[in-house]
Design a protein around this motif. Structure first.
Motif, PDB file in Angstrom:
ATOM      1  N   UNK A   1      -4.743   4.537  -8.265  1.00 42.24           N
ATOM      2  CA  UNK A   1      -6.160   4.718  -8.722  1.00 42.24           C
ATOM      3  C   UNK A   1      -7.267   4.662  -7.619  1.00 42.24           C
ATOM      4  N   UNK A   2      -8.188   5.428  -7.627  1.00 42.48           N
ATOM      5  CA  UNK A   2      -9.107   5.426  -6.164  1.00 42.48           C
ATOM      6  C   UNK A   2      -9.823   3.891  -6.269  1.00 42.48           C
ATOM      7  N   UNK A   3     -10.056   3.304  -7.499  1.00 43.85           N
ATOM      8  CA  UNK A   3     -10.934   2.030  -7.069  1.00 43.85           C
ATOM      9  C   UNK A   3      -9.637   0.814  -6.626  1.00 43.85           C
ATOM     10  N   UNK A   4      -8.452   1.246  -7.014  1.00 42.64           N
ATOM     11  CA  UNK A   4      -7.312   0.261  -6.365  1.00 42.64           C
ATOM     12  C   UNK A   4      -7.310   0.516  -5.048  1.00 42.64           C
ATOM     13  N   UNK A   5      -7.452   1.725  -4.272  1.00 42.77           N
ATOM     14  CA  UNK A   5      -7.332   2.156  -3.090  1.00 42.77           C
ATOM     15  C   UNK A   5      -8.600   1.362  -2.179  1.00 42.77           C
TER      16      UNK A   5
ATOM     17  N   UNK B   1      -0.074  11.167  11.885  1.00 36.77           N
ATOM     18  CA  UNK B   1      -0.816  10.778  10.597  1.00 36.77           C
ATOM     19  C   UNK B   1      -2.288  11.072  10.796  1.00 36.77           C
ATOM     20  N   UNK B   2      -2.910  11.249  12.111  1.00 38.72           N
ATOM     21  CA  UNK B   2      -4.044  11.735  12.017  1.00 38.72           C
ATOM     22  C   UNK B   2      -4.163  13.042  11.517  1.00 38.72           C
ATOM     23  N   UNK B   3      -3.232  13.862  11.913  1.00 41.75           N
ATOM     24  CA  UNK B   3      -3.311  15.407  11.533  1.00 41.75           C
ATOM     25  C   UNK B   3      -3.081  15.409   9.721  1.00 41.75           C
ATOM     26  N   UNK B   4      -2.378  14.575   9.350  1.00 43.44           N
ATOM     27  CA  UNK B   4      -2.368  14.616   7.878  1.00 43.44           C
ATOM     28  C   UNK B   4      -3.538  14.094   7.307  1.00 43.44           C
ATOM     29  N   UNK B   5      -4.254  13.074   7.838  1.00 40.13           N
ATOM     30  CA  UNK B   5      -5.558  12.757   7.360  1.00 40.13           C
ATOM     31  C   UNK B   5      -6.705  13.309   7.605  1.00 40.13           C
ATOM     32  N   UNK B   6      -6.566  14.553   8.504  1.00 35.70           N
ATOM     33  CA  UNK B   6      -7.429  15.473   9.110  1.00 35.70           C
ATOM     34  C   UNK B   6      -8.697  14.477   9.993  1.00 35.70           C
TER      35      UNK B   6
ATOM     36  N   UNK C   1       0.871  -1.278  -0.091  1.00 34.07           N
ATOM     37  CA  UNK C   1       0.104   0.123  -0.060  1.00 34.07           C
ATOM     38  C   UNK C   1       0.833   1.079  -0.054  1.00 34.07           C
ATOM     39  N   UNK C   2       1.915   1.258   0.743  1.00 36.62           N
ATOM     40  CA  UNK C   2       2.722   2.174   0.928  1.00 36.62           C
ATOM     41  C   UNK C   2       3.405   2.624  -0.588  1.00 36.62           C
ATOM     42  N   UNK C   3       4.102   1.612  -1.258  1.00 31.06           N
ATOM     43  CA  UNK C   3       4.459   1.577  -2.672  1.00 31.06           C
ATOM     44  C   UNK C   3       3.480   2.211  -3.439  1.00 31.06           C
ATOM     45  N   UNK C   4       2.601   1.683  -3.580  1.00 31.38           N
ATOM     46  CA  UNK C   4       1.449   2.370  -4.459  1.00 31.38           C
ATOM     47  C   UNK C   4       0.929   3.819  -4.441  1.00 31.38           C
ATOM     48  N   UNK C   5       1.129   4.148  -3.123  1.00 34.76           N
ATOM     49  CA  UNK C   5       1.121   5.618  -2.634  1.00 34.76           C
ATOM     50  C   UNK C   5       0.071   6.401  -3.222  1.00 34.76           C
ATOM     51  N   UNK C   6       0.201   7.691  -3.332  1.00 26.86           N
ATOM     52  CA  UNK C   6      -0.927   8.595  -3.584  1.00 26.86           C
ATOM     53  C   UNK C   6      -1.564   8.516  -5.076  1.00 26.86           C
TER      54      UNK C   6
ATOM     55  N   UNK D   1      -1.921   7.564   5.624  1.00 27.10           N
ATOM     56  CA  UNK D   1      -1.423   8.808   5.488  1.00 27.10           C
ATOM     57  C   UNK D   1      -0.444   9.115   4.413  1.00 27.10           C
ATOM     58  N   UNK D   2       0.427   7.857   4.103  1.00 26.97           N
ATOM     59  CA  UNK D   2       1.287   7.940   3.113  1.00 26.97           C
ATOM     60  C   UNK D   2       0.564   8.168   1.632  1.00 26.97           C
ATOM     61  N   UNK D   3      -0.457   7.162   1.635  1.00 31.07           N
ATOM     62  CA  UNK D   3      -1.310   7.134   0.267  1.00 31.07           C
ATOM     63  C   UNK D   3      -2.136   8.418   0.247  1.00 31.07           C
ATOM     64  N   UNK D   4      -2.303   9.121   1.286  1.00 28.91           N
ATOM     65  CA  UNK D   4      -3.333  10.104   1.063  1.00 28.91           C
ATOM     66  C   UNK D   4      -4.679   9.627   1.027  1.00 28.91           C
ATOM     67  N   UNK D   5      -4.927   8.381   1.643  1.00 29.33           N
ATOM     68  CA  UNK D   5      -6.192   7.772   1.722  1.00 29.33           C
ATOM     69  C   UNK D   5      -7.070   7.642   2.971  1.00 29.33           C
ATOM     70  N   UNK D   6      -8.264   8.500   3.065  1.00 30.41           N
ATOM     71  CA  UNK D   6      -8.861   8.696   4.165  1.00 30.41           C
ATOM     72  C   UNK D   6     -10.160   7.383   4.250  1.00 30.41           C
ATOM     73  N   UNK D   7      -9.974   6.445   5.053  1.00 27.53           N
ATOM     74  CA  UNK D   7     -10.821   5.470   5.516  1.00 27.53           C
ATOM     75  C   UNK D   7     -11.283   5.390   6.719  1.00 27.53           C
TER      76      UNK D   7
END
Length: 680
Positions: free
Chosen positions: A282-286, A348-353, A274-279, A313-319
């Motif tokens: 694609x959203x569907x892959x996330x 990480x919580x701060x980065x993800x809001x 997941x970290x490698x795939x990063x930001x 946080x590294x992926x920039x993905x809020x779940x």
């Protein structure tokens, strides 16, 4: 020659012929986009294991480079040796050392004298000296690189720099990398990935020939990598800059991960990928990764939950579902979590809001109850991160205030600036400790004043003024002509912030009138233009107030009122005060009328954004808290209306919502009869 060896010789010969025919073609990765829609995903994954493996550097370029660093010298002897080793016979000469039964080979590897000596090596130079005494096998070459990285990462920064310098200057290091490069095709996949990771971590240049060769070999064997090898490779690529081979390998890993996602069983492997795939994933892959992670939530260990939050946080993905799962586990197991992991969770919580009141409160209470096990620097970092999250850690702020009162001199200049920022921003009420705490901070501040820059001094005075504390020494130093002269050269991008801080200091001095040895004022030259450039009425608030006050003829409503050319009030409601008790002789003469301010009530209605409050509370913070304090001094009754609550209220309930905030006593009076006269 045995049938088995003959078979291997034939296989290597065919492989060599296949490579020679493809060597003359342009690299597939340089001529065809990996996202070409004419290739379905399965076909691309198949090509990855065959044609894409030929994405090689041009031979004429590669031959002019050393094996671990760029160089302008051409080494003909090394090139000749490489050509000799490229032949089928040379390849077949390696079969005896790599092809015996795997189990027997591993047992021999563990018990070999070389491995016993390797485990006793305590520095990179020791390992390189060992390679001069023995001729390491393919597996042992990988073990050497891995062992070098393993021992250097445990060293201090200074010792590591010194040892790595000796390593790069050691003649055997070049030879070791030559062997690694020439035998990479015979390595097991996990050894290949470990070797590449070790070289990258040790600082072998990414554009060097040996690293690029390993990247190409990983491309060739990517379809055969298991979860462990993919995880190691992902960790390596995470720290590499983009280039043709790195981008191609990342794209290949994305295809492999997506294809194998249902079969992944290891949580750590999933997180690394997941970290490698990063930001850029694609959203569907996330979403698929999120679903996979949620399906494995019962396997999450405590470190897994901490690492999952930083991975998102590294992926920039809020779940939210995944964050809630991790947050719950961390809340239940706060005891014993080391500082780095706990701080990374907050970061990480701060980065993800993402803010979970129970999690933040739990961390605050835990750190406050164990302040003796944390260093002062660690506690200050915790406080700073809480302030970034706009969360007031009441327990921790009270406990740290005790520490400051007991030993203010332990604060460094940076610590002091951070503490002032946190306590002034979060508007925490220290109650009976307040004055003692502020006096101790001022005491610590005095010794640092001569070393402070002009901007540091301004921020210090600004934060002190926000807390309503006015020590004379920093104020006098800030308002000296020599100090003010430095602010004339401020860069334009910092000018608005600088002017706003000076305006706040000026208002605090003028409205609060602190007792100082000599009167101090802020010169107009540093104040700038205090008024806002444009005024816009809040339509929701305006409409709601007009509806609420429509039947009150004695009440006046003003919108967008500017006070002291600095504070903007959304609406001011002016209404006469209720009839007062007749004035007695003791209180004054009966014929004297009061001033308009005394005979009427002025309610300043402020529609405040969510960021103006400490998270999870109605407690105003920072600039909003000072605004409330100053409006009270000017004779207003400030009323805060949370903007997000106003927006979420329905049209029918909006009037009741505003009435409940602005005239709470009316609401209580309206509900009183219902309580006294219940229905039948």
């Amino acid at each position: 020659m045995s049938a088995r060896v003959t078979e291997e010789v034939m296989r290597w010969g065919l492989r060599f012929c296949s490579r020679m025919s493809l060597w003359q073609q342009r690299s597939f990765l340089e001529t065809t986009s990996i996202k070409d829609k004419s290739f379905p995903s399965q076909q691309l994954a198949h090509i990855w294991g065959t044609r894409q493996s030929q994405a090689c550097l041009d031979r004429s370029i590669a031959s002019s480079v050393r094996y671990y660093s760029q160089c302008n010298t051409y080494n003909a002897d090394l090139e000749e040796k490489e050509q000799n080793l490229s032949s089928p016979l040379a390849d077949s000469s390696l079969l005896a050392e790599i092809q015996p039964d795997a189990t027997a080979s591993r047992q021999k590897q563990k018990s070999s004298p070389f491995m016993e000596h390797l485990q006793r090596c305590g520095s990179p130079s020791d390992v390189l000296d060992l390679t001069c005494q023995y001729s390491p096998t393919v597996r042992q070459v990988s073990n050497c690189l891995t062992h070098i990285w393993s021992i250097t990462k445990k060293m201090s920064d200074d010792q590591r720099r010194y040892e790595l310098q000796l390593m790069f200057e050691h003649p055997a290091f070049d030879s070791l990398l030559q062997k690694a490069m020439k035998r990479v095709g015979n390595m097991r996949n996990d050894d290949m990935a470990h070797s590449l990771l070790s070289m990258v971590k040790l600082g072998v240049p990414q554009n060097s020939r040996v690293v690029q060769t390993f990247l190409r070999s990983c491309q060739e064997n990517l379809n055969d990598f298991d979860e462990k090898a993919l995880s190691i490779l992902a960790s390596c690529l995470e720290h590499m800059e983009d280039c043709t081979n790195v981008v191609a390998l990342k794209e290949g890993m994305r295809l492999v991960v997506e294809a194998r996602l249902p079969r992944i069983k290891n949580v750590m492997a999933l997180q690394t990928m997941m970290r490698l795939l990063g930001k850029d994933a694609p959203l569907d892959l996330k979403r698929k990764l999120e679903a996979k992670a949620l399906s494995m939530k019962d396997q999450f260990s405590l470190p897994n939950t901490q690492y999952m939050i930083s991975t998102m946080a590294t992926m920039g993905f809020y779940s939210r579902p995944l964050l809630d799962v991790c947050s719950k586990t961390i809340k239940e197991n706060l005891q014993g979590i080391p500082f780095n992991r706990l701080f990374t969770v907050l970061q990480s919580c701060w980065k993800l809001h993402y803010r979970d009141v129970e999690l933040l409160t739990g961390i605050s209470d835990y750190v406050a109850s164990t302040t003796d096990i944390w260093t002062k620097k660690q506690v200050v970092l915790f406080l700073s991160m809480f302030e970034n999250l706009a969360f007031c850690p009441a327990a921790l702020m009270g406990a740290f205030a005790d520490k400051v009162i007991a030993n203010p001199d332990a604060l460094t200049r940076k610590d002091l600036l951070c503490v002032l920022k946190v306590y002034s921003s979060l508007n925490y009420d220290l109650q009976h400790q307040r004055q003692q705490f502020l006096d101790r901070l001022s005491q610590a501040l005095d010794s640092y004043l001569p070393k402070m820059s002009g901007f540091e001094l301004l921020k210090t005075v600004y934060h002190l003024c926000l807390m309503g504390h006015f020590p004379s020494a920093p104020l006098e130093q800030l308002l000296q002509s020599s100090t003010l002269e430095k602010f004339k050269t401020t860069a334009p991008r910092f000018l608005p912030s600088q002017e706003r801080m000076f305006q706040t200091v000026n208002l605090c001095l003028r409205l609060e009138g602190p007792p100082l040895p000599q009167p101090l004022t802020v010169p107009p030259s540093v104040l700038g233009d205090p008024g806002p450039s444009s005024l816009s009425v809040n339509p929701l608030l305006s409409q709601g107030l007009q509806t609420m006050l429509g039947d009150q003829a004695d009440t006046m409503l003003q919108e967008m009122v500017m006070v002291e050319k600095f504070y903007l009030i959304d609406c001011v409601i002016t209404k006469p005060l209720p009839d007062q008790t007749p004035v007695t002789e003791a209180s004054g003469c009966a014929g004297v009328e009061g001033s308009p301010a005394e005979s009427s009530q002025r309610i300043a209605v402020i529609c405040a954004p969510r960021s103006g409050f400490c998270y999870g509370t109605s407690n105003p913070r920072g600039h909003l808290a000072v605004k409330i304090r100053h409006l009270k001094l000017l004779g207003y009754d400030p009323v805060l209306v949370p903007e997000h609550e106003l927006q979420s209220a329905t049209e029918e309930k909006k009037t009741d919502f505003l009435r409940g905030h602005i005239f709470p006593h009316h609401k209580r009076a309206d509900t009183q009869p219902k309580a006294e006269h219940p229905g039948p």
